[in-house]
Design an enzyme around this catalytic site. Sequence first.
Site, PDB file in Angstrom:
ATOM      1  N   TYR A 120      82.436   2.964  29.128  1.00 19.36           N
ATOM      2  CA  TYR A 120      82.762   2.993  27.704  1.00 19.36           C
ATOM      3  C   TYR A 120      84.205   3.438  27.472  1.00 19.36           C
ATOM      4  O   TYR A 120      84.671   4.439  28.027  1.00 19.36           O
ATOM      5  CB  TYR A 120      81.822   3.938  26.940  1.00 19.36           C
ATOM      6  CG  TYR A 120      82.235   4.103  25.480  1.00 19.36           C
ATOM      7  CD1 TYR A 120      82.115   3.044  24.600  1.00 19.36           C
ATOM      8  CD2 TYR A 120      82.784   5.294  25.014  1.00 19.36           C
ATOM      9  CE1 TYR A 120      82.507   3.166  23.279  1.00 19.36           C
ATOM     10  CE2 TYR A 120      83.190   5.426  23.695  1.00 19.36           C
ATOM     11  CZ  TYR A 120      83.051   4.357  22.831  1.00 19.36           C
ATOM     12  OH  TYR A 120      83.456   4.472  21.529  1.00 19.36           O
ATOM     13  N   GLY A 168      82.641   2.002  19.560  1.00 27.02           N
ATOM     14  CA  GLY A 168      81.686   2.179  18.472  1.00 27.02           C
ATOM     15  C   GLY A 168      80.546   1.208  18.598  1.00 27.02           C
ATOM     16  O   GLY A 168      79.928   1.049  19.667  1.00 27.02           O
TER      17      GLY A 168
END
Length: 516
Positions: free
Chosen positions: A57, A64
Amino acid sequence: MGDNGVVNVGPEPLSFDDVIRVARHGAPVQLTDDAVAAVAAARQRVDELAESPTPAYGISTGFGALATRHIDPALRAQLQRSLVRSHAAGNGPEVETEVVRALMLLRLHTLATGHTGIRPTTARTLAALISSGITPIVHEYGSLGCSGDLAPLAHVALTLMGEGVVRDASGNVRPAAEALKQARIDPVELAAKEGLALINGTDGMLGMLILAIDDLTRLVRTADVSAAMSVEALLGTDRVFAPELQALRPHPGLALSAANMTRILRDSGVMASHRDPGDCTRVQDAYSLRCAPQVAGAARDTIAHAATVAGWELASAVDNPAVLDDGRVESNGNFHGAPVAYVLDFLAVVAADLASMSERRTDRFLDVARNHGLPAFLADDPGVDSGHMIAQYTQAAIVSELKRLAVPASVDSIPSSAMQEDHVSMGWSAARKLRRSVDGLSRVLAVEVLTAARALDLRAPLEPAPATAAVVRALRETVPAPGPDRFLAPEIESAVRLVAEGGVVAAAESVTGPLA
């Protein structure tokens, strides 16, 4: 801080003084060798993950609600640019330079901990930006306080890329690319993870918290001085401030405030004039006089609690994902602004209550039924002159506004990012309204000082305490002694400057020594 006035930024926590020096006094900064080493080590781990086929990530994915998309290596530089450009979406009035400089310094410190994975060259560029006096233009609206202060920090990151608009060291608004070129700072081409590392923090709200604590620490001492002046000029008693009475309720702030007031009122001829039981028929003073240390003391203890929270935050590395000491890169929720938002809101309550009590003392001066022999409204010729009647109206209007500002922002939440970010702190909003609250408190205390000084002059030939007399003299350098009505607004503003610049406290301390 270095011997040359430069603030050193390393993995260890910054001090409050470091933040104030950089934010308010323009101090330059430099990364320590330890910081550069920590940053380089973390970056090596990020580079390894960027080359791995396994999605990570913020390194090889979107952000998001778009975190499920794996980004091709050829598009990752564009990903970082797009992140910063799209998040630099602030709007509204320009935020103060001192706030932006605090935000930049605090972000630099998080980078210096080695937990963000940014490159050393990018951290050095941010340090150079701070030291050059270039301030990115950041706007009032845009942050929900989760994931941190995204929009405000994105405007800073945009400047590092050579885009956007800034104020240069002279305060002129210029394109960022032009200002960087003149300062000989090369724009940064952001690499994997760097865009996120630059914007995912609570630095704006923390910076405003530290600035507010600095202001309120001065203003709570000012409140002790103004309250003492009012007690004296309203012929109140100082017996209620005795240490043996405060010991019955052992709150630390209460004892400090009462001790301050006792020292300020020492050797007062006004107080001596009515110490004998036959000279005064009042059994006890009104709450706004008698309970001043209880309120200002509670304010002190609340400020101390807020300072504790700010200290914890200064020891923090707020980013998501974070690079751990063992090399793992883990998603987390440390970017949530709730810990800071709560104390920001708490301090707005403090500001409103200190101001509310100050206004009540001022009001007593103006009413012949309660001011013990002073003219109505402290007017030179009541009826022809209005004296300080409308000065109290100004106070009352500000106090009413402060009560509205004391409504907490942190109890609100509004979902964003397609419900991925479904609970936000509103800490930035809490910080913005606290700045207005601090300004309002300064103005309310200034009107009390102005009014109490006038009342002390009207008590002549009785002599005030040496400390309160010193405050009156300081005020009289810009505000004349009592007389017929004059244009009052400039006199109020002179008193505001005296309060805001610490002149009221400094005048009292010239007699008492340092106040607690």
